[in-house]
Design a protein around this motif. Structure first.
Motif, PDB file in Angstrom:
ATOM      1  N   TRP A  29      30.949 -17.455  45.784  1.00  0.00           N
ATOM      2  CA  TRP A  29      31.573 -17.198  46.929  1.00  0.00           C
ATOM      3  C   TRP A  29      30.975 -15.924  47.330  1.00  0.00           C
ATOM      4  N   GLY A  84      32.632 -12.443  48.290  1.00  0.00           N
ATOM      5  CA  GLY A  84      34.259 -11.784  49.319  1.00  0.00           C
ATOM      6  C   GLY A  84      34.453 -10.046  48.461  1.00  0.00           C
ATOM      7  N   ARG A 124      38.496 -13.320  53.138  1.00  0.00           N
ATOM      8  CA  ARG A 124      37.792 -12.193  51.909  1.00  0.00           C
ATOM      9  C   ARG A 124      38.015 -11.590  50.640  1.00  0.00           C
ATOM     10  N   ASP A 125      39.154 -11.205  50.733  1.00  0.00           N
ATOM     11  CA  ASP A 125      39.659 -10.071  50.333  1.00  0.00           C
ATOM     12  C   ASP A 125      40.099 -10.329  48.828  1.00  0.00           C
ATOM     13  N   TRP A 184      43.030 -13.383  44.915  1.00  0.00           N
ATOM     14  CA  TRP A 184      42.356 -13.613  46.304  1.00  0.00           C
ATOM     15  C   TRP A 184      42.182 -15.422  46.595  1.00  0.00           C
ATOM     16  N   MET A 244      40.361 -18.562  48.320  1.00  0.00           N
ATOM     17  CA  MET A 244      38.944 -19.142  48.623  1.00  0.00           C
ATOM     18  C   MET A 244      38.768 -20.309  49.024  1.00  0.00           C
TER      19      MET A 244
END
Lengths: 260, 334
Positions: free
Chosen positions: A6, A8, A89-90, A140, A142
């Motif tokens: 992923w 981020g 995406r943080d 976060w 995801m």
């Protein structure tokens, strides 16, 4: 084998550090599939209504929560969607604590973070954490799931370890060990000496999952049509009294020491 | 992100029953202990329901079939890369399984600081078995004053675990560890060589870190916010009597995902009770270490538990038995 799971962006106040998530562990457990023997094909998992014995197709399955009294509260997909976190995406750093303030019992799974794009800010953050002896608490989202993790520096890089929730960890501070009569100081001293005599360096590489190894060998042998031999197993005896056991153990440990 | 197997393990982390009972050996000293979970499952777990609200049961069906396959008609197989299957019987796996030693042999002690937390996988509490608090307390006291952790391997549920035994606040913990070949270094993960950074940039980040600094971790910040939100929704629906279903039939325990005794005993309460000297195990917990007599509640056991029992009783052909077959065979052999 360096696959990115992923991508981020770490958000620390005004700072933004783009990163790629990569697993820091590999699960080597050997997994089997369940075959329907007459057909020789893998079985299929179905969700079945126990009242009718009929399988319910995935798109018709509803979700719910069972209460303590055994009632079911049905939650509509729309309601659950409303509770789902917004896509983002943080990787937000919400708190910074002294390193090791997050006990490892909270840890679930470690991930390496790799710099995504320019590496300057990535390594600056790693260095700042390292120099000040700090780790961050991160949050976060995801793939529609919320995660929380510990962000710490490691070997000059950033590592993100997913963390359990507060309600999932039993507080060790609230738990007291068994109590009883004062321990015999002589026994206590011998026990400490025995620990010292058995002390050494931890060499993780010297431990191998023998069972996994043997299963892998069996599979390989069967795949090529061979048989394998099994190893014999061992047993031991031990003395009765605590003090006598300690004395004997100490003697033995010292002897082994002097030989080595 | 957590794989399926992991979530299932997490599920097993629930409950308050000992996972394992056996002996820590330390030189020639024996410390009889029971292994209890140190983690609770998530506060809320969603169940899958039929359109009318009936909780669903997970079953394995033959491919394209119309009903569940019988256990005796299934076999475990490993899928090779070319798509072929290598069949493996439960008996073969048992033969390979490490001997059930019921022993955690502490042959090495290391400085606690030497243990890398990345190796840790799962934590358990070790409680003294009934009447065995003295050697337990002795081991804890000695480990705490030497500031050492013990390293051992042990066998639980047919698997070999590498474990660190840690003493803290008078309590022993077992932390299972990943094997070295399961850890990936930064290099393995393909991370680039660290590049030089300007002092100015480091200072900028240090300032940003300072703004969020707290001396201690506030557990509230790690709260299960999703569970909270679902609980709130459930409460409001219960109060309004909306979408509340009372299942028509008592569900039979399916073993998997069976959490019947979930809310009855709190893990903390159970741990405290077991730490008190001489505390007897809670009703319903299996007798530690001994299984010579056959329990009367066979029907309420999961298939896995019955299988374990059948194995202890050396019942042949057990891997192909249904739950009912197992119950019958266990009764016969007693």
């Amino acid at each position: 084998m360096a696959s990115t799971i992923w991508k981020g962006v770490i958000r620390l106040g005004e700072e933004a550090v783009p990163v790629k998530l990569r697993s820091a562990v590999t699960d080597r457990t050997i997994r089997f599939r369940l075959l329907d023997e007459p057909r020789g094909a893998p079985v299929e998992q179905r969700m079945v209504n126990p009242e009718t014995g009929k399988a319910v197709p995935f798109e018709k399955i509803r979700r719910g929560v069972e209460t303590e009294s055994g009632e079911i509260v049905v939650l509509e997909d729309k309601e659950l969607e409303k509770l789902a976190p917004a896509e983002s995406r943080d990787i937000e750093i919400v708190r910074v604590v002294p390193s090791a303030a997050i006990d490892h019992r909270w840890y679930v799974r470690p991930y390496w973070l790799a710099p995504d794009g320019e590496p300057e800010s990535y390594f600056a953050l790693a260095q700042a954490l390292e120099e000040d002896g700090r780790e961050g608490v991160a949050r976060w989202t995801m793939r529609k799931k919320e995660y929380q993790g510990a962000l710490h520096p490691r070997d000059g890089y950033l590592m993100l370890v997913t963390l359990r929730h507060a309600s999932e960890v039993v507080s060790a501070a609230e738990l007291e060990g068994p109590t009883g009569r004062e321990l015999d100081p002589r026994e206590r001293k011998m026990a400490v000496q025995l620990i010292e005599a058995l002390s050494g360096d931890f060499e993780p590489e010297s431990y191998v999952d023998e069972y996994r190894k043997r299963v892998a060998e069996l599979i390989e042998a069967k795949a090529s049509g061979k048989r394998i031999r099994l190893e014999p197993k061992r047993e031991r005896k031990r003395p009765a009294s605590l003090a006598a056991a300690l004395e004997k153990s100490l003697e033995r440990a010292r002897k082994e020491r002097s030989v080595a | 992100m957590p794989e399926k197997g992991e979530e299932q393990l997490e599920e097993q982390g629930g409950g308050t029953r000992p996972f394992w009972s056996g002996t820590i050996t330390f030189g020639l000293v024996s410390v009889p202990v029971e292994l209890l979970p140190a983690n609770r499952p998530r506060r809320v777990s969603l169940r899958m329901l039929a359109p009318d609200g009936t909780p669903l049961r997970r079953e394995y069906w033959s491919p394209g079939g119309e009903e569940a396959v019988e256990t005796k008609e299934t076999i475990h197989a490993y899928e090779l890369e070319d798509g072929r299957f290598v069949e493996v019987t439960d008996e073969e796996l048992e033969e390979l399984a490490p001997r059930k030693t019921r022993e955690i042999d502490l042959r090495l002690f290391v400085d606690r600081a030497e243990l890398d937390p990345v190796f840790f996988e799962r934590a358990y509490f070790l409680a003294p078995s009934k009447g065995a608090t003295k050697p337990y307390r002795l081991l804890v006291a000695a480990m705490e004053s030497a500031d050492k952790a013990g390293i051992a391997t042990f066998v639980m549920r047919e698997r070999e675990y590498l474990v660190a035994i840690i003493a803290e606040n008078g309590v022993l913990r077992a932390e299972t560890m990943r094997f070295a070949d399961e850890i990936r270094s930064a290099e393995d993960a393909g991370l680039p060589k660290p590049s030089k950074v300007e002092k100015k940039a480091v200072r900028r980040f240090a300032r940003a870190l300072e703004d969020l600094f707290a001396e201690e971790l506030d557990p509230d910040e790690l709260e299960d916010r999703r569970s909270r939100a679902i609980e709130k929704l459930v409460r409001s629906k219960l109060a309004a009597g909306k979408d509340v279903v009372t299942p028509a039939i008592e569900r039979e325990s399916s073993g998997e995902g069976d959490r019947g005794d979930r809310a009855v005993i709190d893990l903390m309460e159970e741990l405290r009770r077991r730490m008190r000297s001489g505390a007897a195990p809670s009703p319903g917990a299996p007798a530690p270490g001994r299984r010579s007599s056959v329990p009367s509640d066979l029907e309420s056991r999961s298939k896995q538990e019955l299988y374990e029992l059948a194995k202890d009783l050396a019942i042949e052909g057990r891997s192909r038995m249904t739950k009912d077959d197992l119950i019958r065979a266990i009764r016969r052999s007693a």
